[in-house]
Design an enzyme around this catalytic site. Sequence first.
Site, mmCIF file in Angstrom:
data_model
loop_
_atom_site.group_PDB
_atom_site.id
_atom_site.type_symbol
_atom_site.label_atom_id
_atom_site.label_comp_id
_atom_site.label_asym_id
_atom_site.label_seq_id
_atom_site.Cartn_x
_atom_site.Cartn_y
_atom_site.Cartn_z
ATOM 1 N N TRP B 331 0.269 -1.154 -0.325
ATOM 2 C CA TRP B 331 0.117 0.176 0.113
ATOM 3 C C TRP B 331 1.506 0.852 -0.153
ATOM 4 C CZ3 TRP B 331 -1.004 3.204 4.172
ATOM 5 C CH2 TRP B 331 -0.322 3.001 5.841
ATOM 6 N N GLU B 473 0.122 -2.653 12.403
ATOM 7 C CA GLU B 473 0.098 -3.725 12.172
ATOM 8 C C GLU B 473 0.246 -4.733 13.592
ATOM 9 O OE1 GLU B 473 3.272 -5.254 9.754
ATOM 10 O OE2 GLU B 473 1.768 -4.572 7.518
#
Lengths: 767, 767
Positions: B331, B473
């Site tokens: 991304w 994350e």
Amino acid sequence: MKLIENVYTDAGWDVHEKSLDPEQIVTTGSTFMIGNGYLGYRGTLSEWRAEQYTACIVTDTWDTAQPGALTELCTVPNGLYLELSVDTVPLSAIDGATEVQGYERRIDLRTGLFSRHTRWASPAGGSITLGEERLAHADNVHLIASRFTLIADRATDATVRTGIDADVWSLSGNHFARKEAFTDGELNGVSLWTVESGTQIVVVEGVRTVDSSSESMMRRLDVGLEPGGPVTIEKVVAVYHGNDTDDPRACAVRDARRALSEGFDTLYAAHSSVWQRVWAACDIEIEGDLEAQTLARFNLFHNIIHTPTHARLPIGARGLSSQVYQGAAFWDQETFNLPMFVYTRPDVARSILEYRYDTLPGARRKAERLGYRGAYYAWTSGKTGDELFPDVFFTDVLTGRPIRNHFNCWQIHISPDVVYAIDQYLTATDDWDFVERCGAEIAFEVARFIVSRAHFKKDKNRFELIRLLGPDEYHENVDNNAFTMYLSKLALETAVRLYDELSSRTPQTLARTSRRIDLTHAEVDEWREHARLFYVPAPDPDSGLIEQFDGYFELEDVTPDRLRERLIDPEEYWGWPAGIAVRTQVLKQADVLQLFALVDSFPPDVMRANYEYYEPRTEHGSSLSPSIHSIVACGCGLTDKAYRYFHEAATIDLYNRSRKVKSGGSFLGGIHTAACGGVWMMIVQGFAGFRVSGDSIELDPALPETWKTLAFRVCFRGNTLSVTTSRWRLTVSGAEENSAALSVRVSNDEWIVSPGETVQIDLPRNR
Amino acid sequence: MKLIENVYTDAGWDVHEKSLDPEQIVTTGSTFMIGNGYLGYRGTLSEWRAEQYTACIVTDTWDTAQPGALTELCTVPNGLYLELSVDTVPLSAIDGATEVQGYERRIDLRTGLFSRHTRWASPAGGSITLGEERLAHADNVHLIASRFTLIADRATDATVRTGIDADVWSLSGNHFARKEAFTDGELNGVSLWTVESGTQIVVVEGVRTVDSSSESMMRRLDVGLEPGGPVTIEKVVAVYHGNDTDDPRACAVRDARRALSEGFDTLYAAHSSVWQRVWAACDIEIEGDLEAQTLARFNLFHNIIHTPTHARLPIGARGLSSQVYQGAAFWDQETFNLPMFVYTRPDVARSILEYRYDTLPGARRKAERLGYRGAYYAWTSGKTGDELFPDVFFTDVLTGRPIRNHFNCWQIHISPDVVYAIDQYLTATDDWDFVERCGAEIAFEVARFIVSRAHFKKDKNRFELIRLLGPDEYHENVDNNAFTMYLSKLALETAVRLYDELSSRTPQTLARTSRRIDLTHAEVDEWREHARLFYVPAPDPDSGLIEQFDGYFELEDVTPDRLRERLIDPEEYWGWPAGIAVRTQVLKQADVLQLFALVDSFPPDVMRANYEYYEPRTEHGSSLSPSIHSIVACGCGLTDKAYRYFHEAATIDLYNRSRKVKSGGSFLGGIHTAACGGVWMMIVQGFAGFRVSGDSIELDPALPETWKTLAFRVCFRGNTLSVTTSRWRLTVSGAEENSAALSVRVSNDEWIVSPGETVQIDLPRNR
């Protein structure tokens, strides 16, 4: 008959041991315990103390010893403590200081009578024997009564020290902020106040025998024994607490004094007449397999003694056998303990379900706290129904770090499970009064909860449940768990059905309930829509398989045995977050089979396909697993398999098949009461093929090879049916006092069994 | 100027080192690398081999060495290998066998020219110097050219061994099933065929200098050196593969021969004229802070050389600096690498977005495989857009067991991120042709995906996204992650807007697109409904805080430093499933701040409140984190903080701030290209306060204390604006060749800047 090393039965109504194995005192303390649903007294010897796991666990005494500790029932001071000494040498069956010449410990299942006999080489020469009989009174549940017998083969001066041992074994801290010893005439007593709520608990002890001198809670009795002439010491203990009465001390003193004056024989007579009535309702007779007979009664006995009948209280997952699992109800209560009561003592079942009604406020609080509406029952439910299960229960043995499991927030099937039990109870009893008072409101609030928990998947036009933990606890965080989906849909349907039925039966009562909980027709219509569009994973049209949850079939396919080889430490937890089973198809228990055991509408080929798929992938890490496998194996016609699982399930406690300590050192000993309830299910629902269909009782017996006959009774809508079956012939009798004829279906034929009538039915030979 | 130990710059257009640190060869090999978007050649010395991480990484050569291994780009044989010996003693800058008397390694950022000079004490007496200049050709990207210079201070017979070193450093196995060496006239070559697809790769090498004798891929040159008279050896290497052309060997031979005949000076001239054009578009000049100037150019340089411009291919997370992260797009490509290109070289941005169009089929396959519709872009996207990220990437250092993270299945924001970039590109370029050809279809398929991924929560009347992994994350398995929700809603709105706009602009093209992907008005109306009811967590009305995901604020609140103390092993992974951060508020990077950096519509007090909440809870475990903090700090008026984060972000690679090996031994060296792109964002969007609002360019400069002036250019809808700002005065000029006047807004005032016009704007003093 010897059942297994050091476990014997005479005739299926007792279990006894002939020697004492110090390694097994956790297990045997449970095996030989007595109880009456109010208290459980472990089957320990009178001279034992906390180190030997002596405990008297009393229900409705929940307390938290310190912030962060588990809330659990209290173990109260031991009023039955008695130690025999000769020449100042204490006699012990366990420490080896004095030679033990004879030993027996026994539980009489018929009357719940514990007994022990130990003969020692007397320090004064010859031998001396201590016997005890002990009961937890089945009528006055506050009483424990005991009769000690001392016999010597020569004149012996013995000393007995007896009284209340206040040094209690407690798992999660000291629950008593304050203790006060007292005497009241001939009685010793102790008052204790719990830490959290200051609830008073009183234990009173009395002795009827030779003279004694008291030393604050302890008495010293000097006993002159003559050869052959036994000396008897009778003891009574009474226990009350502040949740029973406003004045527990007065009540305990009163009951103890009265009991002491009545004497052991009188107490025993009243006690055993209760047991007679209980067994008349729920005994199971198995001819041809004495082991199975004993196992059956041992397990039924435990399902009975751990179940409160004196008040609306839960059945603990370890009952009253220890503080493990907090003396609190889990889903097992409705799905494993209750079926036996629903069909043998429906009043007991109702009381348990009323307990779920009483705890609706706690369930509502839990739902609200987690952002939902309605009733989300506690995974671990004590007095109030507030969640007792902690965020952290296990410790990761590899890192020493706590594991945050999600039993208390993702295992939502508990709520529909309660509604399932209400539906079962209603089917069995037609007790609409209960539904009006309690059952409907529970069902409504659970429907509300399910609706608030569900997500609608627009592209699939269905409601889903996301992030679940099904009965198979090795797989947390799964979507659309089959068991949860079916049970939730059933719960929605039940809520709608009860609403509609009450609308015509008792519209005013319904209107009152609706007003109380702000329920509108529109909301019920929403439940209808949810029920209609609720996703349940259907059997695959080709394979017949139902996927346990979304994506299960894509997980690694490995056998439990091969998987076990990956353990670094044998004590590792297999499940969340990183246990060895998480990313595999290996199950703690099989949710789809669990579904079949509760919901009997699946075709036999679907059951068979799923049984064959899931069975080899199931590790049976739960004591609930084998009984479910047995029941489903019966449904698949796999009677031999079913028997093997029956044997496994029924021996979990008696044959000491479960670990007492695991997952980072937690003590887990005690009776697996769900497995006990599962024994009734395996025999009656499994081998006898009992089910209710519409207004009929269906039977489809398939007995294990060795069983000549199987006999039991079921209670159906106020009428009793006695069932006796061999492999070839079934005999059913309606009780004389029945008010109506019963419809009995066997292999699609119907028999009408009138009150007092006996019908004999030949069974098809091809089973 | 010394920037840090052994890192120097002369004037902000170069970086050089004055000694060789063998401990740092992973980092410096990246620092001094050259590249052109087709290939990256690490800044290693010519005599080095695989052990010194020498590598030439070539894009579009994805291969999987064996089943289960990571798919990655190939490192191809090293055609620049050259070793100098005197008296059979090989001269090495690293092994210490020969005394090194002088050393420099340098990268000239202005022209992408690598150089090295090493002077040794010659084994034959006196000293001998090897110099090299090296370039990865910016015009013909298949070429690497090099010029070696040998100088001795006395007559010396030296031997040079040069050619193709086929012993390559490769992270995830050998990618060549077959190798074939060949010669073609004066050229050496090797053909290799990849394991998985059998794609041919050809490396051809040629030398222009004194005579040489060839020994299959290696040549031996005997060089007689005279005092002071340098000997020059020019080399060219050409690389082609089967994804470039049908006959890579013929092309490589052709290009190498032509280049050899042109000679280094000619090659360099063409090469540097390309660089001149590139820097004219995207250079940033900082006066008053030579370190910041150098850091800026170093990072822009890397964002340039790792970005393919010759074909529609992705920008790797480590670019072409190593095989780490598989040479594939994440991304970061859209959110960190692209902004600079969107506003400086929009054709490059378009090519990258066209790559996303080309990989729609892979994104569709991923969506379908996971049970969704539309386009779910790969977390790690290579040639085809099929998911390259493995189920298991990290190993648990405490147990040695694999960790199953969910980057490849729960981190769905990648799809809306692509649409965000399309929207940004369209805003900056007004390139409706791209939208018609590619952009709209991407947006439509992403909307479709979001709809199929969303769940509707009936009781809250909103669409939700469940089980996400946001940019942070450390927290997998979260619901309604703020970043993902806002970006997804934006993507839905963009899809609807593009559909509506195209309906009036080019209805026939839209109809063709709709037919091709089976799109109906009804479906677009469904997107409208989703966009309308899509849940985005709003700032709390009191605190202004946006919760990163449902329940985040209830997690344990602990600082990253205190949390770090819980590590058992410093290499432990902090995230899923059981890492130390999982149950805490500690973040790898702050998703809400990331949201602010992309979506600039939040009020300053909301930004400030969230910055102050999230910053102390952020561990910056991602190289993306500091630049986002810098940009948001600028938006909050915290220029000092912003500068500190700028410095941190801009020095990640050059000052060797990141670990080269972690999480169980994985090699993670290489250039953090997203951090490089982030440097442009921090300066232009952060310190200069550049944004587009409607048809205007807004500027809101707040320079760090030491910066006298900051100058850059932006390209907006085909017109170029030059911006120079001090802390007090802003100068903006429209380029002569602009076709229209530009609207520039500063502090709510608007200036219209005509082509060729320069406007001076005084800035408010209160910043």
